[in-house]
Design an enzyme around this catalytic site. Sequence first.
Site, short mmCIF file in Angstrom:
data_model
loop_
_atom_site.label_atom_id
_atom_site.label_comp_id
_atom_site.label_asym_id
_atom_site.label_seq_id
_atom_site.Cartn_x
_atom_site.Cartn_y
_atom_site.Cartn_z
N SER A 182 -16.26 -18.66 47.90
CA SER A 182 -17.71 -18.96 47.70
C SER A 182 -18.51 -18.16 48.35
O SER A 182 -18.15 -18.26 49.69
CB SER A 182 -17.83 -20.53 47.35
OG SER A 182 -17.79 -20.75 48.71
N ASP A 183 -19.88 -17.95 47.96
CA ASP A 183 -20.69 -17.68 49.06
C ASP A 183 -21.00 -18.81 49.69
O ASP A 183 -20.75 -19.94 49.16
CB ASP A 183 -22.13 -17.02 48.56
CG ASP A 183 -22.77 -16.42 49.58
OD1 ASP A 183 -22.55 -16.79 50.80
OD2 ASP A 183 -23.90 -15.79 49.12
#
Length: 754
Positions: free
Chosen positions: A228-229
């Site tokens: 995930s960012d």
Amino acid sequence: MNIKDLVSKMTLEEKAGLCSGSDFWHTKAVERLGIPAVMVSDGPHGLRKQDLNADHLGVNISIEAVCFPAACALACSFDRELIYKMGQALGNECQAEDVSVILGPGANIKRSPVCGRNFEYFSEDPYLSSQMAANHIKGVQSQNVGTSLKHFAANNQEHRRMSASSEIDERTLREIYLASFETAVKEAKPWTVMCSYNRVNGVYASENKKLLTDILRDEWGFDGFVVSDWGAVDERVEGLKAGLDLEMPSSGGFNDELIVKAVKDGSLDEKVLDRAVERILGVLDRYLENRSKNAVWDKEKDSRLAREIEGECIVLLKNDDSILPISKTEKVAFIGEFAEKPRYQGGGSSHINSFDSLSALDAVKGVCDVEYARGYDSSADVTDEKLIAEAVSLAEKSDKAVIFAGLPDSFESEGFDRSHMRMPENQNKLIAEVCKVQPNTVVVLHNGSPVEMPWVNDVKGILEVYLGGQSVGGAEIDILFGDANPCGKLAETFPKKLSDNPSYLTFPGEGDRTVYSEGIFVGYRYYDKKEMDVLFPFGHGLSYTQFEYSNLKLSADRITDNDTLKVTVDVKNIGKVSGKEIVQLYVSDRESRVIRPLKELKGFEKLSLEPGEKKTAEFILDKRSFAYYNTEISDWHVESGEFDIMVGKSSRDIVLSDTVYVESTVKLPVHYTMNTTFGDMLEDEDARVYTDRYIEIYREQMSGNDEGNEMGESTGAMIEAMLKYNPMRAMVSFSDGKISVEEIKEAIEKLNNR
Ligand code: BGC
């Protein structure tokens, strides 16, 4: 590592735990089973390894490292090998610093020139962007260090970056926004892909199965893990199911517990968790098995490489009267704070703690005696008349003035979008005043994205250096004084003004929705189609020498969409100095039933040529070079017909072109109904028996109605047009009972069941 075996030995809690970080930059260790924690760090154009005080905004200090040119500059090199070399150097730095994955490159499309992170992205063109990203990845990964191709996908603005939904139709998504990632994934096989913060058509990228699984893995063959960012996770369990493997940074155990709970209550199949754990361990294994424990990195060497790279990125936008290069014996004024303190990188998570930096003022020492005036203060956009007066008087008594200008940090950064494309007023004023007294003025621009240039006609030379990395000054001096020849070409259009940009009306959207209503017409695809004047077109860049193109050859004048086409063109250096030319190939579909851009970049080659030397650039085109994305068949499709193959120096300077006929081997499915228009049916060879008969009846009908009146040309054209747009059901009404509903239904059924 025997991954399957390890997973089978892990407890549910250990598995859930491995799916999120232990802190900002590390995965979790499972000591009991000998699984160590590994570190990841930003990227993409340098190593931002934070030892203490971690953050994802580039606020706290990281180790001293080398700042290479940012992606906005790199892309202008159009140089696959060069970017590979940079990747190699970064990979080696990671090995030496025990960083398993460097977070980048960023392959988002520059939809609007004011997106705050454009400096971290390559281009408005997906082909160029994906080629650059692919070679960055290959370079890093050649050192057995992973990359994280980001931000997947359609993350084209900073405004409401963690909640905005990019509303994009399927064809646009495929042809522009996903295409920018596609080649990089397929060809370079990044170890990891970072999902973006935003939503795409309403669904968060972090839980978007279509993106993370159907397209990324099933279609493109991605085999690493999706991370995930930082902070992009919405619903953790949904994310896991959709294909998000690792959450970063740590959720403090909160989301791990949700995963455990979901497995226990049966709402999450444990196999889905196992799959994510296997993927994470797979990447860990690739890194750990191939550690170069003795790797060392030489900052000075990498800094020299940064200078060499930037030299290939600088774009000579304008050079009237050959004002550049400057002779070393001339009396030269260097004006503007950026001569002394250049802005060479952007703000935010990619910010590098450079161990050193080289300004133009430092680099010019020993090359030419220049005098310097500061001209403006970059920390505040306030016009300082005294600074301007000093600069003007210095310019007046010099042979030439070089103004180092551009955007200060406060004007563009990760985290916010620009609201306009202007440079600071104090700089524009300075340039205007200097031009009044000095006709031989050159502007050297340091910026992450296009700016308006109200003074464009008042200066003779413009060098666009973008954000050129810590050695930028050295590269500038090499080019200004002719020790190097500029060869960069713009990887994006510089529009005359922001409102010319196709996304202008809808950027950055309403509330949390941004509708990409310009569709596939991004960048030059739009400006070309609109026949709009631009400040500098995509692909533009001058040189101190001249190149002559000749002998464009296609390997065939007719191919099918399963074949490849070889295109060659000779390029000769007809000037006096050696130089490099980026030869660009664009493809144009002459006639199409779908709406297509006038031309699209499908190949580029960079040739290095001594004076008088001639070389051949070679391109191989395949189906994809001619195709558009057809949403009916959910696949790329080529329409049979003629395509122009255009070769040139920029998107607006096509030198040679030729034509090839491409025949489609794919028949698009047709489904006729009573509402299919007669015109659509006319295009179907198999329908000939029916359409011929209908035309005859229809013609008789129309001319018979108007006895004594010769059917004039315009009436004939009108009748044909009306016939074309008739739905099949209407044929009954207009045939005076000669064509029955049953007859049409039968014809439709036969054609549909072919
Ligand atoms: C950025 C990413 C970056 C991450 C870690 C995020 O805010 O969007 O590009 O890699 O932080 O610093």
